[in-house]
Design an enzyme around this catalytic site. Structure first.
Site, mmCIF file in Angstrom:
data_model
loop_
_atom_site.group_PDB
_atom_site.id
_atom_site.type_symbol
_atom_site.label_atom_id
_atom_site.label_comp_id
_atom_site.label_asym_id
_atom_site.label_seq_id
_atom_site.Cartn_x
_atom_site.Cartn_y
_atom_site.Cartn_z
ATOM 1 N N LYS A 79 0.858 -1.200 0.000
ATOM 2 C CA LYS A 79 0.000 0.000 0.000
ATOM 3 C C LYS A 79 0.888 1.242 0.000
ATOM 4 O O LYS A 79 1.888 1.283 0.728
ATOM 5 C CB LYS A 79 -0.899 -0.034 1.247
ATOM 6 C CG LYS A 79 -1.887 1.122 1.341
ATOM 7 C CD LYS A 79 -2.779 0.983 2.573
ATOM 8 C CE LYS A 79 -3.832 2.076 2.637
ATOM 9 N NZ LYS A 79 -4.761 1.918 3.772
ATOM 10 N N SER A 156 -9.816 1.890 2.919
ATOM 11 C CA SER A 156 -8.956 2.646 2.034
ATOM 12 C C SER A 156 -7.966 1.786 1.245
ATOM 13 O O SER A 156 -7.492 2.207 0.191
ATOM 14 C CB SER A 156 -8.158 3.684 2.836
ATOM 15 O OG SER A 156 -7.263 3.058 3.735
ATOM 16 N N SER A 180 -9.839 -0.476 7.151
ATOM 17 C CA SER A 180 -9.310 -0.395 5.783
ATOM 18 C C SER A 180 -8.692 -1.661 5.242
ATOM 19 O O SER A 180 -8.383 -1.727 4.057
ATOM 20 C CB SER A 180 -8.266 0.705 5.704
ATOM 21 O OG SER A 180 -8.909 1.898 5.429
HETATM 22 N N1 GLN Z 1 -13.007 4.114 6.164
HETATM 23 C C1 GLN Z 1 -12.440 4.513 7.410
HETATM 24 C C2 GLN Z 1 -12.066 5.974 7.375
HETATM 25 O O1 GLN Z 1 -12.205 6.589 6.358
HETATM 26 C C3 GLN Z 1 -11.290 3.645 7.776
HETATM 27 C C4 GLN Z 1 -10.053 4.011 7.059
HETATM 28 C C5 GLN Z 1 -8.847 3.218 7.479
HETATM 29 O O2 GLN Z 1 -8.960 2.210 8.181
HETATM 30 N N2 GLN Z 1 -7.704 3.711 7.064
HETATM 31 O O3 GLN Z 1 -11.651 6.509 8.362
#
Ligand code: GLN
Length: 485
Positions: A79, A156, A180
């Protein structure tokens, strides 16, 4: 061998590599062919061919010398929020478009030290904020399960999930601040595993919300995820929150569920789609058939967890992202305020700016008591609630996501609607617990659904053991198994 390698499991490819049946160099070029074939999925945003072939060369020598390490020659994706020395590290933000990492993150260093090979950097929501990968400055990554309409891979870490599901790497690093790793895994029909807070070093990972951030892994099986995690975890004096707990061996984890009490929040069932509930019941039945004692528990309405999560993470994000901008909230075009700050701030996408605004609001003097401070108090309450619960149950099981993958073009009426994607996953980050999403079945649109398992902190061995059992009896077929290639 050509065309077959990418659909093998990580464990299978490890075994072939170890005995020299395939060379890492051949494997790496095959993987780049696969990446090329699936470039429409937009999951790799940068390839690291020089690094990969150099690592493969070294691996091949070690294999021939009989010195293979644990992950010798296994190609993986990363990532784009991990620092890999001398590679660009953008967090998929225009603000970091030309940033080259000057050092190596601890997690990637651990993996390279065990012989893993870096194929390149993977797409993600900008600064890891989002649940669909649509906030990336490189455009959305696409879910390989798309059938006609393009579907999101979740977020994400959407690029990582899409790459693993489509077979362009054997495993991929993600990060999990509120889900995410687990939610994209659920959307793409693969395994997504986040260990306890502190298990993996955060050094060299771009910070979003530091008291929640944790490294995580995507793989096509629980066993493959465990193999990767065994090499990712370490104690790191360079991360002040790094755990001193004994590091487990997850590949060999084998703790029976027989006689264990497993909780499920029965009060959530009525509000969910019937396919989601049926797959949830399927997982509970598997555990029950294996001798576990299934027990209904009461949790708060899920919105309560979600608001605490967004209140705290936006505050931490505002503070963390201040390092890039100086955070200027005046008129962006007003040159009198500070032209440099304004220029950088304007490079952030809409969602990142929204989080910064929310965070600064929650941290401001006039809102602090009912903002950040209240968030800390509710987090404490939630932690206590789960500490009590984990006296009664060994694990808690519920759906990973309230729904299947949705269309890339679908529009949320309100930005906060997007936040509901994380209703089930944020709890593990609020309390620091390890959690995993395992594919359990298909939903009403014939798309994957994951089941979410969570234990008390540092009980990964039991979590992985139970996940292996669920995977075995769920008999879920991944995208590659359908021969969709
Ligand atoms: N979707 C969640 C957010 O936008 C989690 C994102 C993540 O775990 N990086 O905060």
């Amino acid at each position: 061998m050509k065309n077959n390698c990418s659909s093998l499991s990580l464990k299978q490819i490890r075994d072939l590599l170890k005995v020299g049946q395939i060379s890492p160099l051949t494997l790496v070029s095959e993987m780049y062919d696969e990446i090329d074939k699936f470039s429409n999925l937009n999951n790799f945003i940068a390839l690291s061919k020089d690094m990969a072939f150099e690592q493969a060369e070294k691996s091949w020598k070690r294999i021939k010398d009989g010195n293979a390490r644990k992950l010798e020659g296994i190609p993986i994706g990363v990532k784009d929020l991990y620092a890999v020395k001398n590679l660009k590290m953008t967090a998929c933000s225009k603000a970091l478009e030309n940033f080259v990492a000057p050092f190596e993150s601890q997690v990637t260093e651990n993996l390279w030290n065990e012989g893993a090979i870096c194929l390149g950097k993977l797409n993600m929501d900008e600064f890891a904020m989002g649940s669909s990968n649509r906030t990336s400055c490189f455009g959305a990554s696409i879910n390989p399960w798309s059938n006609g309409d393009k579907l999101v891979p979740g977020g994400s870490s959407g690029g990582s999930a899409s790459a693993v599901a489509s077979g362009t790497c054997f495993a991929a690093l993600g990060s999990d601040t509120g889900g995410s790793v687990r939610q994209p895994a659920s959307f793409c029909g693969i395994v997504g595993f986040k260990p306890s807070y502190g298990r993996c070093s955060r050094r060299g990972m771009i910070a979003y919300a530091s008291s929640f951030d944790q490294a995580g892994i995507f793989a096509r099986s629980v066993e493959d995820a465990a193999i990767m995690m065994d090499s990712m975890m370490s104690h790191d004096s360079g991360d002040s929150m790094s755990s001193m707990e004994k590091i487990p061996n997850l590949e060999n984890a084998n703790i029976s569920v027989k006689g264990k009490v497993i909780g499920y929040p029965a009060n959530w069932m009525d509000d969910l789609d019937s396919h989601v509930v049926n797959n949830w019941k399927k997982a509970l039945k598997i555990l029950e058939d294996l001798g576990a004692i299934i027990k209904p528990i009461d949790l708060l309405e899920f919105d309560a967890y979600l608001s605490t999560y967004y209140l705290l993470t936006s505050s931490e994000a505002a503070s963390n992202l201040a390092r890039y901008t100086g955070v200027c909230y005046g008129n962006k075009t007003d040159k009198k305020i500070n032209p440099e700050y304004n220029k950088t701030f304007a490079l952030f996408g809409e969602e990142v700016r929204r989080r910064i605004f929310m965070g600064v609001h929650n941290l401001s003097q006039e809102n602090y008591e009912n903002g950040y401070s209240l968030g800390l108090k509710t987090r404490k309450y939630i932690k206590n609630q789960f500490m009590d619960l984990f006296n009664d149950v060994s694990m808690i099981v519920y759906p990973c996501s309230p729904r299947e993958a949705f269309g890339v073009d679908s529009v949320f009426q309100n930005p906060s609607d997007a936040y509901h994607e994380d209703v089930f996953t944020v709890i593990a980050n609020l309390i620091g617990s390890p959690a995993i999403s395992v594919p359990i079945g298909l939903g009403k649109n014939n798309l994957p659904l994951g089941i979410h398992l969570m234990t008390k902190s540092f009980e990964e061995e039991f979590l992985i053991s139970a996940a292996k059992e669920i995977e075995k009896y769920a008999e879920f077929k991944g995208w590659l198994d359908y021969d969709k290639k």
